[in-house]
Design an enzyme around this catalytic site. Structure first.
Site, PDB file in Angstrom:
ATOM      1  N   ASP A 171      21.174  19.786 -80.611  1.00 51.50           N
ATOM      2  CA  ASP A 171      20.732  18.677 -81.457  1.00 51.50           C
ATOM      3  C   ASP A 171      19.233  18.447 -81.238  1.00 51.50           C
ATOM      4  O   ASP A 171      18.671  18.918 -80.259  1.00 51.50           O
ATOM      5  CB  ASP A 171      21.522  17.394 -81.152  1.00 51.50           C
ATOM      6  CG  ASP A 171      21.773  17.223 -79.667  1.00 51.50           C
ATOM      7  OD1 ASP A 171      20.875  17.577 -78.880  1.00 51.50           O
ATOM      8  OD2 ASP A 171      22.848  16.733 -79.284  1.00 51.50           O
ATOM      9  N   ASP A 205      16.583  15.604 -80.749  1.00 55.93           N
ATOM     10  CA  ASP A 205      16.377  14.178 -80.483  1.00 55.93           C
ATOM     11  C   ASP A 205      14.902  13.831 -80.587  1.00 55.93           C
ATOM     12  O   ASP A 205      14.039  14.624 -80.215  1.00 55.93           O
ATOM     13  CB  ASP A 205      16.900  13.818 -79.088  1.00 55.93           C
ATOM     14  CG  ASP A 205      18.404  13.974 -78.998  1.00 55.93           C
ATOM     15  OD1 ASP A 205      19.076  13.760 -80.029  1.00 55.93           O
ATOM     16  OD2 ASP A 205      18.910  14.331 -77.920  1.00 55.93           O
ATOM     17  N   ASP A 217      16.535  12.694 -66.528  1.00 53.36           N
ATOM     18  CA  ASP A 217      17.214  13.239 -65.340  1.00 53.36           C
ATOM     19  C   ASP A 217      16.469  14.419 -64.705  1.00 53.36           C
ATOM     20  O   ASP A 217      16.008  14.341 -63.578  1.00 53.36           O
ATOM     21  CB  ASP A 217      18.686  13.569 -65.643  1.00 53.36           C
ATOM     22  CG  ASP A 217      18.905  14.357 -66.922  1.00 53.36           C
ATOM     23  OD1 ASP A 217      17.912  14.743 -67.571  1.00 53.36           O
ATOM     24  OD2 ASP A 217      20.081  14.613 -67.267  1.00 53.36           O
TER      25      ASP A 217
HETATM   26  P1  ATP Z   1      22.403  19.186 -74.601  1.00 55.04           P
HETATM   27  O1  ATP Z   1      22.240  18.301 -75.809  1.00 55.04           O
HETATM   28  O2  ATP Z   1      22.008  20.576 -74.804  1.00 55.04           O
HETATM   29  O3  ATP Z   1      23.714  19.040 -73.981  1.00 55.04           O
HETATM   30  P2  ATP Z   1      20.430  17.443 -73.515  1.00 55.04           P
HETATM   31  O4  ATP Z   1      19.522  17.577 -72.319  1.00 55.04           O
HETATM   32  O5  ATP Z   1      19.779  17.342 -74.851  1.00 55.04           O
HETATM   33  O6  ATP Z   1      21.395  18.664 -73.458  1.00 55.04           O
HETATM   34  P3  ATP Z   1      21.632  14.964 -74.147  1.00 55.04           P
HETATM   35  O7  ATP Z   1      22.859  14.347 -73.595  1.00 55.04           O
HETATM   36  O8  ATP Z   1      21.569  15.300 -75.588  1.00 55.04           O
HETATM   37  O9  ATP Z   1      21.376  16.234 -73.262  1.00 55.04           O
HETATM   38  O10 ATP Z   1      20.442  13.983 -73.760  1.00 55.04           O
HETATM   39  C1  ATP Z   1      19.148  14.087 -74.300  1.00 55.04           C
HETATM   40  C2  ATP Z   1      18.116  13.774 -73.224  1.00 55.04           C
HETATM   41  O11 ATP Z   1      18.306  12.455 -72.729  1.00 55.04           O
HETATM   42  C3  ATP Z   1      18.186  14.673 -72.003  1.00 55.04           C
HETATM   43  O12 ATP Z   1      17.485  15.882 -72.182  1.00 55.04           O
HETATM   44  C4  ATP Z   1      17.561  13.791 -70.931  1.00 55.04           C
HETATM   45  O13 ATP Z   1      16.162  13.797 -71.014  1.00 55.04           O
HETATM   46  C5  ATP Z   1      18.044  12.402 -71.329  1.00 55.04           C
HETATM   47  N1  ATP Z   1      19.314  12.080 -70.637  1.00 55.04           N
HETATM   48  C6  ATP Z   1      20.565  12.256 -71.107  1.00 55.04           C
HETATM   49  N2  ATP Z   1      21.479  11.826 -70.226  1.00 55.04           N
HETATM   50  C7  ATP Z   1      20.789  11.362 -69.175  1.00 55.04           C
HETATM   51  C8  ATP Z   1      21.159  10.749 -67.944  1.00 55.04           C
HETATM   52  N3  ATP Z   1      22.428  10.589 -67.624  1.00 55.04           N
HETATM   53  N4  ATP Z   1      20.159  10.359 -67.103  1.00 55.04           N
HETATM   54  C9  ATP Z   1      18.874  10.524 -67.441  1.00 55.04           C
HETATM   55  N5  ATP Z   1      18.469  11.086 -68.577  1.00 55.04           N
HETATM   56  C10 ATP Z   1      19.400  11.486 -69.444  1.00 55.04           C
HETATM   57 MG    MG Z   2      20.781  17.026 -76.666  1.00 55.18          MG
END
Ligand code: ATP
Ligand code: MG
Length: 435
Positions: free
Chosen positions: A67, A69, A146
């Protein structure tokens, strides 16, 4: 929680590393069209607008993002005014969703770490964040994320990448590195333990010693996370094509038993390990081939041996087999649901897939024809097939069903006669005796 000195500033702020367009490989053609539209609209309205998180990380690693963001300095209400297709959502933090048909682009206003909030908008409970809706600068926003590879920003104003935390170096080194003190960050939100495992498996990268060290020791913290949130995280494990390496890492860091306590008790047994690995390998293969996967099927596989054990006990105590199945399934599905909030419909599917193992062994009369119509037949048959890889007595049954599925109607009748013959013979014998 006292071990973290309150007066010490949480993280050192520094000047970001800027990587100009000419020095990185993210091209606009790789960015989702609708995400680009949103970025440009925000920018034209005078706001700052960045792609952030997983999409920037994945584009830099040459992985297809799941996705896209967006982070901005526009407040959610300001975002809503710019887009008529916008909906504001979220209790824990307010987000703007911009809708393009079935596609949603998520826009978040820069937020700060809860500790930086002057007035306690961010809320803590036993070291865990329960609400963190405090707006901040892009810099604050980077430090509250994170992992360093998840805190990179792609600026639509000049197509540069902005790095406050060292994420670019980690992308080059292919390493996962927690922002701040890993112990504290895992305590704040134990779901980060699972996120760490997911990124290691999915991106096939290594982990720094300090980030790795608490994984094993803090596994118990998952017990503090709501079953709903845990379920959502576990679903992601199955959906990214790396469920087998994820499983191995969960085992390595003693996290698997926190998520699947009953299955965890059987992991020493080769039969359970084989069954799980076989199912996860198949799942990863299906994802690579762009086929659908069924989380309920995997839950059924995970629960199969605990259910079997329960069955043995109950039938030993004289309970009829079908009733024993129902009892064992009710017990184990409920127990698993206390840890992971499996939705009701999925619970029924799991139960059906396991019950089908018994029903598929009943091949008399019209039964096999009826079973072919069962909405969960395929999943039940798939479990039978992987069981047959190791269980000798299931092999014959699985072979018979494979032939039955592939046959014409007449051939199916013949196959049915094959399994019915011995019974007819017995009946006739019995009748003769009576005469
Ligand atoms: P993917 O979408 O590929 O699973 P992602 O890193 O994009 O991985 P998301 O859950 O979509 O994960 O979250 C987007 C962003 O928000 C992350 O890249 C991170 O920067 C932040 N984030 C998400 N969850 C957390 C958390 N539990 N603690 C801190 N930051 C977070
Ligand atoms: Mg994501």
């Amino acid at each position: 929680m006292q071990r973290f000195a309150k007066e010490k500033p949480l993280y050192k702020k520094n000047i970001p590393l800027l990587i100009p367009r000419a020095e990185h490989q993210i091209s606009r053609s790789a960015i989702n069209r609708n995400a680009l539209k949103v970025l440009y609209r925000l920018h034209e309205a005078g706001f700052s607008a960045y792609l952030v998180g997983g999409c920037v990380r994945d584009l830099l690693l040459g992985v297809k993002p799941k996705d896209f963001d967006i982070a901005t300095d526009a407040r959610p209400e300001e975002v809503r005014k710019l887009f008529k297709n916008c909906r504001l959502i979220g209790k824990r933090f307010r987000l703007a969703h911009i809708l393009f048909g079935p596609e949603i682009i998520e826009v978040a206003t820069f937020r700060t770490h809860h500790e930086n909030a002057k007035e306690q908008h961010g809320k803590m409970h036993q070291g865990m964040i329960i609400r963190d809706n405090v707006y901040g600068t892009i810099e604050d926003d980077a430090w509250r994320r994170d992992f360093r590879i998840n805190a990179l920003y792609y600026n639509i104003a000049d197509f540069s990448i902005v790095d406050y935390t060292g994420g670019i170096q980690d992308i080059k080194d292919k390493v996962l590195h927690m922002i701040g003190d890993p112990m504290q960050r895992f305590h704040e939100d134990p779901v980060r333990l699972l996120r760490a495992i997911r990124f290691l498996a999915k991106l096939n990268i290594s982990i720094t010693e300090e980030t790795e060290e608490p994984l094993n020791r803090l596994s118990y913290l998952l017990g503090h996370v709501s079953p709903g949130r845990l379920f959502q995280e576990v679903l992601k494990f199955f959906q990214e094509g790396a469920s087998l390496p994820t499983f191995h890492l969960l085992q390595k860091y003693k996290l698997f038993s926190q998520l699947f306590p009953e299955t965890g008790k059987f992991l020493e047994e080769p039969a359970t390990l084989d069954l799980l690995q076989s199912a996860l390998t198949n799942t990863d293969l299906r994802i690579r081939e762009n086929k659908n996967i069924s989380p309920a099927f995997l839950f059924a596989v995970f629960l199969w041996h605990p259910v079997q054990k329960e069955l043995e006990e109950s039938t030993k105590n004289g309970l009829p087999i079908y009733a024993a199945y129902e009892k064992a399934l009710q017990y184990h599905v409920k127990k698993q649901t206390e840890v992971l909030a499996i939705p009701r419909v999925m619970q029924i599917t799991i139960r059906d897939i396991c019950l089908l193992q018994y029903r598929l062994s009943q091949r008399r009369g019209n039964q096999p024809f009826r079973l072919l119509q069962h909405p969960r037949f395929r999943a039940g048959f798939d479990l039978l097939l992987i069981r047959a890889e190791k269980e000798v007595d299931v092999k014959e049954l699985a072979t018979w069903w494979t032939r039955f599925i592939e046959s014409s109607h007449e051939e199916r009748e013949k196959l049915l006669k094959e399994v019915e013959k011995p019974k007819k013979y017995n009946r006739r014998k019995k009748r003769k005796k009576k005469e």
